[in-house]
Design an enzyme around this catalytic site. Structure first.
Site, mmCIF file in Angstrom:
data_model
loop_
_atom_site.group_PDB
_atom_site.id
_atom_site.type_symbol
_atom_site.label_atom_id
_atom_site.label_comp_id
_atom_site.label_asym_id
_atom_site.label_seq_id
_atom_site.Cartn_x
_atom_site.Cartn_y
_atom_site.Cartn_z
ATOM 1 N N CYS A 1 44.012 -8.629 17.421
ATOM 2 C CA CYS A 1 43.631 -9.664 16.459
ATOM 3 C C CYS A 1 43.945 -11.053 17.022
ATOM 4 C CB CYS A 1 44.369 -9.435 15.140
ATOM 5 S SG CYS A 1 44.147 -10.747 13.924
ATOM 6 N N CYS B 1 46.436 -12.995 14.887
ATOM 7 C CA CYS B 1 47.783 -12.450 15.035
ATOM 8 C C CYS B 1 48.423 -12.929 16.336
ATOM 9 C CB CYS B 1 47.734 -10.924 15.008
ATOM 10 S SG CYS B 1 47.035 -10.228 13.500
#
Length: 308
Positions: free
Chosen positions: A75, A78
């Site tokens: 991600c 993230c």
């Protein structure tokens, strides 16, 4: 370095410099020796301030205060948050809060238990009460959220959807099962060389067989736990036998009645034929057609029945 050897070398150095008579050197030497001593000692490893939560030890977050990040390595958002989250974790010990992270790709059970639909997702937990964090994702915002207790302004997660509820336990098991099926699919297609459609057929047959087995098992359990009152009654078979006998007798009576009606019809027809023959043979009946005589015989019989 051995302690005895270090003390011997230290004393030798001190005596050597003291005998030289240099004032500055006499003060510098012990400092350098002390610095050498501390550098030679093994450094104690500092514990990692950022904790990890797994499916096996997630219940530890039910006590104390926690800030938990759910992320995935692939991600991009993230990846951008990781340095900030690490800095925030370094402040966690001073603030009396535990900062943790959860890799949803490695812990699918926790992903289902907390219903993670977007990444990254951050939860605040205080003594088993969970709240979802919706603020800005900077270190200062995280610190103020905890220090100023801004989490009190956030609606807590309902107990029905809490991670320890029956519903979320079921969701966790479902996510684990889905991950297990995915790994089995990858193993069959990549390691065993089974085509994708073949893997789907195998899973379909297994699902069908499991459903039939589970259905039969549930039927047996239901019959054992809740037996039918009709079959469990001690005089059920006696009642059944008596009902069959009464039904048989009723059928026999109906057959007899039907036979009796047929006999009556036959007798009536014979009486009509006899009356018709008598009228035909009588002097009054001569000269009349057969059909007219038959009608007169029937009419006279009906009159006799009405009078009787």
């Amino acid at each position: 370095m051995d302690t005895g050897r270090w003390l011997a070398s230290s004393m030798s150095g001190i005596m050597l410099f003291l005998s030289g008579g240099a004032g500055l050197r006499s003060w510098t030497c012990p400092f350098l020796l002390l610095l050498t001593f501390w550098s030679s000692l093994p450094a104690s490893a500092k514990p990692d301030s950022l904790k990890e939560v797994t499916d096996g030890d997630w219940e530890k977050i039910m006590t104390g205060e926690w800030m938990i990040e759910f992320y995935a390595p692939w991600c991009p958002a993230c990846q951008q948050l990781q340095p900030v989250w690490k800095e925030f974790a370094d402040w966690g010990e001073d603030m009396g809060i535990n900062v943790a992270k959860v890799d949803v790709t490695e812990q699918p059970g926790l992903s289902g238990r907390f219903i993670i639909t977007s990444l990254p997702t951050i939860y605040h937990c205080k003594d088993g009460i969970f709240r979802k964090y919706h603020g800005a994702r900077t270190k200062e915002d995280f610190l103020s959220f905890v220090d100023e207790q801004k989490w009190k302004n956030t609606e807590p997660v309902s107990s029905w959807f809490g991670p320890s509820s029956f519903l979320m336990n079921s969701m966790s098991a479902l996510f684990k099962l889905s991950m297990f099926i995915r790994r089995c699919h990858n193993y069959m297609t990549e390691q065993l060389g089974i085509p994708v459609w073949g893997s789907y057929v195998i899973f379909g047959l297994v699902t069908l067989f499991a459903g039939l087995t589970l259905g039969l098992l549930l039927v047996f359990i239901a019959d054992y736990v809740f037996p039918s009152r009709r079959f469990s009654s001690p005089d059920y078979y006696q009642k059944k036998q008596s009902m069959e006998q009464s039904r048989l007798i009723q059928n026999q009576d109906e057959d007899q009645e039907a036979d009796g009606e047929e006999d009556d019809d036959e007798e009536e027809e014979e009486d009509q034929d006899g009356a018709w023959r008598r009228q035909r043979e009588s002097p009054e009946g001569q000269g009349y057609p057969d059909e007219a005589l038959r009608k007169r015989a029937v009419a006279s019989r009906e009159e006799d029945e009405e009078e009787s």
